[in-house]
Design an enzyme around this catalytic site. Structure first.
Site, short mmCIF file in Angstrom:
data_model
loop_
_atom_site.label_atom_id
_atom_site.label_comp_id
_atom_site.label_asym_id
_atom_site.label_seq_id
_atom_site.Cartn_x
_atom_site.Cartn_y
_atom_site.Cartn_z
N LYS A 1 -11.69 -33.40 11.13
CA LYS A 1 -12.58 -32.10 10.73
C LYS A 1 -12.41 -31.60 9.37
O LYS A 1 -11.49 -31.69 8.99
CB LYS A 1 -12.08 -31.05 11.85
N TYR B 1 -3.04 -25.46 11.10
CA TYR B 1 -2.88 -24.31 11.84
C TYR B 1 -1.79 -23.72 12.09
O TYR B 1 -0.72 -24.52 12.81
CB TYR B 1 -4.00 -24.31 13.05
N ARG C 1 -35.76 -19.58 35.29
CA ARG C 1 -35.57 -20.89 36.15
C ARG C 1 -34.48 -21.72 35.42
O ARG C 1 -34.09 -22.67 36.07
CB ARG C 1 -36.71 -21.60 36.37
C1 UD1 Z 1 -49.40 -22.31 31.85
C2 UD1 Z 1 -50.85 -22.39 32.03
C3 UD1 Z 1 -51.35 -23.59 32.91
C4 UD1 Z 1 -51.10 -25.02 32.21
C5 UD1 Z 1 -49.27 -24.61 31.84
C6 UD1 Z 1 -48.72 -25.96 31.12
C7 UD1 Z 1 -51.57 -20.08 31.82
C8 UD1 Z 1 -52.02 -18.79 32.69
N1 UD1 Z 1 -51.25 -21.15 32.50
O1 UD1 Z 1 -48.81 -22.37 33.08
O2 UD1 Z 1 -52.82 -23.66 32.89
O3 UD1 Z 1 -51.27 -26.04 33.20
O4 UD1 Z 1 -48.98 -23.62 31.33
O5 UD1 Z 1 -47.53 -26.07 31.13
O6 UD1 Z 1 -51.45 -19.97 30.61
N2 UD1 Z 1 -45.41 -16.64 27.77
C9 UD1 Z 1 -45.27 -15.63 26.98
N3 UD1 Z 1 -45.76 -14.32 27.57
C10 UD1 Z 1 -46.15 -13.90 28.72
C11 UD1 Z 1 -46.19 -15.15 29.53
C12 UD1 Z 1 -45.89 -16.53 28.86
O7 UD1 Z 1 -44.75 -15.68 25.88
O8 UD1 Z 1 -46.49 -12.90 29.12
C13 UD1 Z 1 -44.82 -17.89 27.25
C14 UD1 Z 1 -43.86 -18.53 27.91
O9 UD1 Z 1 -42.68 -18.10 27.34
C15 UD1 Z 1 -44.14 -19.88 27.93
C16 UD1 Z 1 -45.77 -20.10 27.88
O10 UD1 Z 1 -46.08 -18.81 27.70
O11 UD1 Z 1 -43.72 -20.88 26.70
C17 UD1 Z 1 -46.23 -20.49 29.14
O12 UD1 Z 1 -45.96 -19.39 30.11
P1 UD1 Z 1 -45.61 -20.33 31.71
O13 UD1 Z 1 -45.20 -18.84 32.61
O14 UD1 Z 1 -44.36 -21.22 31.58
O15 UD1 Z 1 -46.93 -20.71 32.17
P2 UD1 Z 1 -47.17 -21.94 33.30
O16 UD1 Z 1 -47.15 -21.22 34.78
O17 UD1 Z 1 -46.36 -22.98 33.21
CA CA Z 2 -44.35 -23.54 31.88
#
Ligand code: UD1
Ligand code: CA
Length: 452
Positions: free
Chosen positions: A337, A373, A18
């Site tokens: 610089k 330069y 996004r």
């Molecule tokens: C998540 C929470 C939600 C919370 C919200 C807060 C879950 C299922 N939901 O939702 O309860 O209110 O955050 O902002 O946890 N990531 C990985 N690998 C993955 C999936 C995610 O590394 O497979 C990382 C993403 O890079 C990110 C974080 O985990 O930094 C959260 O993932 P994101 O998809 O943004 O979760 P939300 O839908 O925002």
């Molecule tokens: Ca998030």
């Protein structure tokens, strides 16, 4: 926290679709530092605090940034994006080493503070198996809702699975969790795929903790602190929150700003005493400003050190590698610089100083250009202490101007000029002769040239 060891796992494997950017999400900057660097600064560090960052495949740049920000960061690759619980388990080897406290934090929440992590660890000390960070959301849409009964956290319901009553709950999951490190692996491995989803949800840990007869609790914080960055709009909002904090901290530290809301600071800007920053100044990363220095309006400063009582601008640009000595003056429409200006150097008007060293007390006239330069490479200019460079001169690098030398206005200097020499290579002869003679006469009377 006294005596307790910790492992912090930062989840940063997301693509950040996004953001509509080719750069991994956690590398986008707020106040001149990546989202990831902000998070890594806040998480526990020092003796007994280890750190693991979970990154996506092909995200070497994220691993590099993690190690730049925290030399002790271990990185783990999550090969398939199967949800937040799956991501945590990418670091299972680190969890298995069994720290007292396991902290899980998202890499896209740059406003989180160190204090919050400490608050979350307190219930663990008192026997809880899990602490979840909660906040009251102005608009809870999209967040997991915290279901609390009789003061106990019993579940987290994701938006998609929530009933209308549950959707009305404004207490939301910030995403930060603290586990009893000895039970964490057991809890995490019990998390199955979420209903109708091919994903493992970290929030499901709460229900499992309950099933095991253990306790889960909530620690609350402000929404500002846990803003997650998913879009460029949210990135800009986080910047506003961060700038407000940095301005406030600068004012509290004694910096004078008449219009702080127009001044942009970086998270690592350091200030001495009695610093003044006029309106509409932009300060990028790596800037130190010593006691008594003044940055006048509309100046732009990045990776530069500004000495005691130095003066910059208005309308000046200090680029990386600029260092101003005590009392040095950079005036309007001057760009510098990789330039070292020793104490008392004056570069007051319309000038470019690049790859240059200027000795103490030298005066550089209006419109001077260091021609660093030549179309192929960069070359160095050295200007000795007390030298005087007349207006509208071009110093063609590599070149050395001796200390105390006098360069007539409009000169194009292509050869080294010895100490105390008079040099005029091109320019208007009549002016040159007049000034050279006058300067020589002053010198013999042991006087300095008249101030410009
Ligand atoms: C998540 C929470 C939600 C919370 C919200 C807060 C879950 C299922 N939901 O939702 O309860 O209110 O955050 O902002 O946890 N990531 C990985 N690998 C993955 C999936 C995610 O590394 O497979 C990382 C993403 O890079 C990110 C974080 O985990 O930094 C959260 O993932 P994101 O998809 O943004 O979760 P939300 O839908 O925002
Ligand atoms: Ca998030």
């Amino acid at each position: 926290m006294t005596g307790r060891t910790s492992l912090t796992i930062v989840l940063a494997a997301g693509e950040g679709t996004r953001m509509r950017s080719s750069m991994p999400k956690v590398l986008h900057p707020v106040a001149g530092q990546s989202l990831l660097a902000h998070v890594l600064r806040a998480v526990p560090h020092g003796a007994g605090a280890s750190l693991a960052v979970v990154i996506g495949p092909d995200h070497q740049a994220v691993a590099d940034e993690a190690r730049r920000a925290r030399g002790d960061a271990a990185t783990f690759v999550q090969h398939e994006r199967l949800g937040t619980a799956h991501a945590v388990l990418a670091a299972a080897d680190a969890i298995a080493r069994g720290a007292d406290d396991l902290l899980v934090v998202f890499g896209d929440t740059p406003l989180i503070s160190a204090d919050t992590f400490e608050r979350m660890r307190t219930p663990l000390k008192n026997g809880a198996a899990l602490t979840v960070l909660g906040f009251r959301a102005e608009d809870p849409a999209g967040y997991g809702r915290l279901i609390v009964e009789d003061g106990r956290l019993i579940a987290i319901r994701e938006e998609a699975d929530a009933s209308p009553e549950q959707k009305a709950i404004t207490l939301c999951n910030a995403g930060v969790m603290a586990f009893d490190g000895r039970r964490a692996l057991e809890i995490l491995e019990k998390i199955g795929k979420a209903r109708n989803k091919n994903e493992y949800y970290l929030p499901d840990a709460v229900a499992i903790v309950r099933e095991l007869g253990l306790t889960a609790t909530v620690i609350e914080t402000s929404e500002d602190e846990v803003r997650g960055i998913n879009t460029k709009t949210q990135l800009a909002e986080a910047e506003q929150v961060m700038q407000a904090r940095l301005r406030r901290a600068a004012l509290d530290a004694g910096v004078t700003m008449t219009a702080p809301e127009t001044v942009y600071l970086a998270a690592d800007t350091t200030f001495g005493n009695d610093v003044t920053i006029e309106p509409f100044v932009v300060i990028g990363p790596g800037v130190t400003i010593a006691d008594g220095a003044v940055i006048h309006a509309f100046s732009h400063v990045v990776q530069a050190s500004i000495g005691k009582n130095a003066s910059v601008g208005p309308y000046a640009r200090l680029r990386p590698g600029t260092s101003l000595g005590e009392g040095a003056r950079i005036g309007n429409f001057v760009e510098a610089k990789a330039a070292v200006l020793e104490a008392g150097v004056k570069v007051n008007h319309l000038t470019y100083i690049g790859d240059t060293h200027i000795g103490a007390g030298a005066n550089i006239g209006a419109g001077t250009i260091t021609c660093n330069y030549d179309g192929f490479g960069k070359h160095k200019t050295t200007i000795g202490a007390g030298a005087f460079v007349g207006s509208n001169s071009s110093l063609v690098a590599p070149v050395k101007i001796g200390s105390g030398a006098y360069i007539g206005s409009g000169s194009v200097i292509t050869r080294d000029v010895p100490d105390d020499a008079l040099a005029v290579e091109r320019g208007t002869q009549t002016t040159r002769d007049g000034w050279a003679a006058r300067y020589r006469e002053m010198k013999t009377r042991d006087k300095k040239p008249k101030k410009s």
